[in-house]
Scaffold this motif. Sequence first.
Motif, mmCIF file in Angstrom:
data_model
loop_
_atom_site.group_PDB
_atom_site.id
_atom_site.type_symbol
_atom_site.label_atom_id
_atom_site.label_comp_id
_atom_site.label_asym_id
_atom_site.label_seq_id
_atom_site.Cartn_x
_atom_site.Cartn_y
_atom_site.Cartn_z
ATOM 1 N N MET A 1 0.593 -1.137 -0.020
ATOM 2 C CA MET A 1 0.191 0.035 -0.036
ATOM 3 C C MET A 1 0.847 1.175 -0.260
ATOM 4 N N LYS A 3 1.010 5.304 0.587
ATOM 5 C CA LYS A 3 0.532 6.536 1.076
ATOM 6 C C LYS A 3 1.444 7.713 0.721
ATOM 7 N N THR A 80 8.405 -4.309 6.722
ATOM 8 C CA THR A 80 7.252 -3.928 6.666
ATOM 9 C C THR A 80 6.616 -2.323 6.271
ATOM 10 N N GLU A 81 7.638 -1.683 6.642
ATOM 11 C CA GLU A 81 7.506 -0.124 6.430
ATOM 12 C C GLU A 81 8.478 0.313 5.670
ATOM 13 N N GLN A 106 4.257 0.047 -6.027
ATOM 14 C CA GLN A 106 3.117 -0.673 -5.518
ATOM 15 C C GLN A 106 3.166 -2.100 -6.081
ATOM 16 N N GLY A 110 3.516 -4.775 -2.964
ATOM 17 C CA GLY A 110 2.100 -5.548 -2.573
ATOM 18 C C GLY A 110 1.313 -5.093 -1.590
ATOM 19 N N GLU A 111 0.773 -6.160 -0.715
ATOM 20 C CA GLU A 111 0.103 -5.898 0.652
ATOM 21 C C GLU A 111 0.784 -5.966 1.672
ATOM 22 N N ASN A 112 2.076 -6.496 1.749
ATOM 23 C CA ASN A 112 3.013 -6.757 2.894
ATOM 24 C C ASN A 112 3.830 -5.585 3.415
ATOM 25 N N ASN A 114 3.946 -1.396 3.514
ATOM 26 C CA ASN A 114 3.415 -0.001 3.717
ATOM 27 C C ASN A 114 4.488 0.962 3.224
ATOM 28 N N TYR A 133 -3.320 7.473 -5.558
ATOM 29 C CA TYR A 133 -2.565 7.080 -4.375
ATOM 30 C C TYR A 133 -2.994 7.837 -3.037
#
Length: 134
Positions: A1, A3, A80-81, A106, A110-112, A114, A133
């Motif tokens: 994701m 941001k 993770t970040e 992106q 993926g989804e794992n 941020n 986004y």
Amino acid sequence: MIKLIVGTKGTGKTKAMIEAINAVTKTTTGNVVVLEKSMKLTYDIDHAARLIDLDEYHITGYNMMYGFVAGVLAGNYDITELFVDGILKVGDHDLNGLGKFLDDVQAIAGENVNVTITISAALETLPEDVKKYL
């Protein structure tokens, strides 16, 4: 994701990112990586976050930045970040190429993972492929 933290110079983007980095280092079970040009954040972020100076690796342009991000993520599956401060400095202020870069990041994050990125530009100047986004 992905941001985005968007605003013109002096609107508090980096401060907001520093607060987000310091908050997530206390809650994440994975690793936190921060990419920036120069080492301005050295004393502002929690020592648990890994700070990488893009200038040290001579990163210029979105293609080179994508390759670097891919390498960082491939080298450590526990990330993770991921935070990127001042992406337009890396991309030579090319707003038109930014959308493709974000799409590519992106896809590998993926989804794992941020991903939080600061963009020093007025919101209304961003192309539609970047605004998706927000």
